[in-house]
Design an enzyme around this catalytic site. Sequence first.
Site, short mmCIF file in Angstrom:
data_model
loop_
_atom_site.label_atom_id
_atom_site.label_comp_id
_atom_site.label_asym_id
_atom_site.label_seq_id
_atom_site.Cartn_x
_atom_site.Cartn_y
_atom_site.Cartn_z
CB CYS A 2 -0.91 0.00 1.23
SG CYS A 2 -1.85 -1.53 1.44
CB ILE A 48 -2.80 -8.60 -0.38
CG1 ILE A 48 -2.19 -7.54 -1.31
CG2 ILE A 48 -2.15 -9.96 -0.59
CD1 ILE A 48 -2.28 -7.87 -2.79
CD GLU A 71 0.67 -8.56 2.35
OE1 GLU A 71 0.19 -9.14 3.36
OE2 GLU A 71 -0.04 -7.99 1.50
#
Length: 601
Positions: A2, A48, A71
Amino acid sequence: MCGIYLTNIPFDKEVVEDKLESISFRGPDFTGIKKINNLTLGHLRLSILDLDPRSHQPMIYQNLHIVFNGEIYNYKDIKSELQDRGYKFNTESDTEVLLIGYKAWGENVLDKINGMFAFSIYDVEKNEIFSARDRLGVKPFYYYWNDGKFEICSQIRPILKNKKINEEAISMFLDCKFIPSPFTIVEEVFKLPPGNFMKIDLNTNEFIIKEYWNLKNVKIRNISYEDAKKELHDLLIDAVKIRLQSDVPIGSFLSGGIDSALVSSIAANVSDSPINTFSIGFDDPEFDESKIAEQYAKIIKSNHKTTICNSNDILKLIPKLVEVYDEPFADSSALPSLLLNAVTKKHVTVALSGDGGDESFMGYDHFDSLVKNEYIMNIPYFLRKFLSKPIFLNLFGLNSHRVRNALNTKTKNDFIENIFSRKGLLLKEKKQDYMNHYQGYKKWSSNFLQKAADLNIKLWLENDSNVKVDRASMAYSVEVRSPFLDYRIIEFARTLPMEFRYEKGRQKKILRDILKEYIPEEIFNQPKKGFGVPIGNWMKNELKEEFLSALNDDFLNKVPNLNLMKFKKILNDHMDGKEDNTENIWKVYVLSKWFNEFGFK
């Protein structure tokens, strides 16, 4: 994957919206803006994990608010540990796990998480901001700080306005084709170094940066080659498995190289269904590896997509490169990287890659060069200096770039540093103070190759490779995950005897021997062509007018510290076919395009 934004400067909402819109490609699925006290938090979401709106950001948990890019690959294990401690969860996202993990452990959560990340958490009760960047600098983190006023962002474009050019950074860029952290192209804006966190106390305006991870002194393990191979293989399998977690379609980049072949092979082996693999090929056979990649794909039974490109496909991406690489960045392999992500996005949103394997397992050509020239470096400098005269170079057939470099370089450490910089070749006044931030490689190991590998990881990996991959993928809203950048693999590789990783004439020895379990050696031992494009030829042909126009005297005279006479000779010699000066010309060309794009004078 992001984009994050945070500031205490009282911008109107429309201004913040415009700032986020300028990098909206990082997160096209949702834009979130929230004002809390005198802070504005902004977030661009590329969905995601847990696609539900409940996982939009900025996210709140009790007194904590977060904006997070990246992540956390081991989030399920951390979530289980937190649930055992009584914490409740409302989403299936890794963002909430990170936020509650910070609630439970504070800054120590950084020791628990395995991932790529850049985030900021605002604690309303303490009126304090805690920010951090992942260990290897996979995700970007920019900040502006001036007398208590600050902005934090995933890219520099939203915080460039009204800033002054950092002339020292121009010299850094001309020296090594990127601007190394903690510096940026403008004054008062910096990059948070990898493996560091930052705290801002809004009550006192106290601002601190502290390291939580770094490479350590090498301790070689007493381990057999077979045991090392099995342990590394197990680590790689786990690193791939945890990177296959996704609620959107996922695939893998597959070139003709060892690293992407191994990552894709493991992914295909652990996946319940055939994986999707992607490669691009070129109509110029000198640069085309697509046929090798197709052989790999057939063996691992992946759903493979090859896209053949020509020079026009690449040339059309130059404006895109300047747009999304919002600092000057002159690694020309960014162009095919952009094209690969553009193709991949048509099919998947997440892709595995082989990035990071060369740094830990001695894959680059310069490791061969170090080995070949170490004997020269063992000769006393005064004698080497004498032998560097043209008469001796010609007499003994020593007239290669690396040999001349070895003869003229005082120390082995200088020889290593020369790999990553041009030693002021384009500069009127040689300036390399930025190297003061990267001197750790001298103390972590006494091994010549390991020293070079460590500088590769700290200087080049963060500032070149990771920047290239992040911007090229984000330009098309693709998330790239690199198992070789799992910090456990980086740390493990450094404990292995060098002969396990590098054997004369056989780079990446241990990776090759693992790959043999998936793909026959005669197939992956075909010559590697590299992920490059013939920029140098284009300069002399179809792009000649474009380059000469961009590199006009009006522009060149304004570039701080550029040695104009030397550059013009470099340019003319290249255009006349006397020398290949592609890299140095490309750097100055990219700089000219950057100035035009961003309107700096």
